[in-house]
Design a protein around this motif. Structure first.
Motif, PDB file in Angstrom:
ATOM      1  N   THR A  13       0.777  -1.286   0.097  1.00 59.17           N
ATOM      2  CA  THR A  13       0.068  -0.086  -0.103  1.00 59.17           C
ATOM      3  C   THR A  13       0.842   1.258  -0.030  1.00 59.17           C
ATOM      4  N   ASN A  14       2.101   1.050   0.170  1.00 60.18           N
ATOM      5  CA  ASN A  14       3.005   2.289   0.072  1.00 60.18           C
ATOM      6  C   ASN A  14       2.822   2.956  -1.095  1.00 60.18           C
ATOM      7  N   PRO A  15       2.617   4.459  -1.446  1.00 62.57           N
ATOM      8  CA  PRO A  15       2.360   4.978  -2.321  1.00 62.57           C
ATOM      9  C   PRO A  15       3.638   4.884  -3.465  1.00 62.57           C
ATOM     10  N   ASP A  90       3.393   0.010   5.742  1.00 65.47           N
ATOM     11  CA  ASP A  90       4.198   1.126   4.489  1.00 65.47           C
ATOM     12  C   ASP A  90       5.706   1.040   4.630  1.00 65.47           C
ATOM     13  N   PHE A  91       6.347   0.173   5.203  1.00 66.28           N
ATOM     14  CA  PHE A  91       8.022   0.117   5.575  1.00 66.28           C
ATOM     15  C   PHE A  91       8.085   1.334   6.367  1.00 66.28           C
ATOM     16  N   ASP A  92       7.354   1.601   7.371  1.00 65.45           N
ATOM     17  CA  ASP A  92       7.626   2.754   8.362  1.00 65.45           C
ATOM     18  C   ASP A  92       7.849   3.954   7.523  1.00 65.45           C
ATOM     19  N   GLU A  93       7.212   4.263   6.479  1.00 65.03           N
ATOM     20  CA  GLU A  93       7.412   5.763   5.752  1.00 65.03           C
ATOM     21  C   GLU A  93       5.969   6.086   5.753  1.00 65.03           C
ATOM     22  N   GLY A  94       5.744   7.674   5.618  1.00 62.70           N
ATOM     23  CA  GLY A  94       4.364   8.056   5.520  1.00 62.70           C
ATOM     24  C   GLY A  94       3.516   8.021   6.719  1.00 62.70           C
TER      25      GLY A  94
END
Length: 110
Positions: A13-15, A90-94
């Motif tokens: 789901t990470n953009p 989200d891989f700990d981003e956003g």
């Protein structure tokens, strides 16, 4: 006697998909386990070594892609659980990273 492989699948789901930073995070986490861990776009493969940052980055997995994981070894279940959780966050981003850290989203007061 060895247990069978543990498997899981999760949507990215990470953009920005599985680009360089997330690939490094995923492989670093995978390397922290003794289990043999592989991933693929399809449950039938082809499978790549999840501990190889070069191979993981070469997937160029976009947002919406389904990552399939398989792991075998003493800590396979823990490895799969943590890898799936990393993708879910989200891989700990956003925004997911901010929520996990307890930081309110913009426009939301706590």
């Amino acid at each position: 006697m060895s247990e069978g492989p543990i498997t899981a699948a999760i949507e990215i789901t990470n953009p920005t998909g599985l680009h360089a930073r997330p690939a490094v995070k995923l492989t670093k986490l995978a390397k922290s386990f003794a289990a043999k861990i592989a991933l693929a776009f399809d449950s039938g493969g082809p499978w790549i070594d999840a501990k190889s940052v070069v191979k993981v980055m070469a997937l160029k997995a976009p947002q919406g892609a389904i990552l399939h994981f398989t792991a075998q070894g003493a800590d396979a279940a823990a490895a799969i659980n943590e890898l799936v959780d990393l993708v879910r966050r989200d891989f700990d981003e956003g925004p997911h990273a901010a929520r996990a850290a307890g930081v309110p989203e913009p426009g939301h007061a706590d």
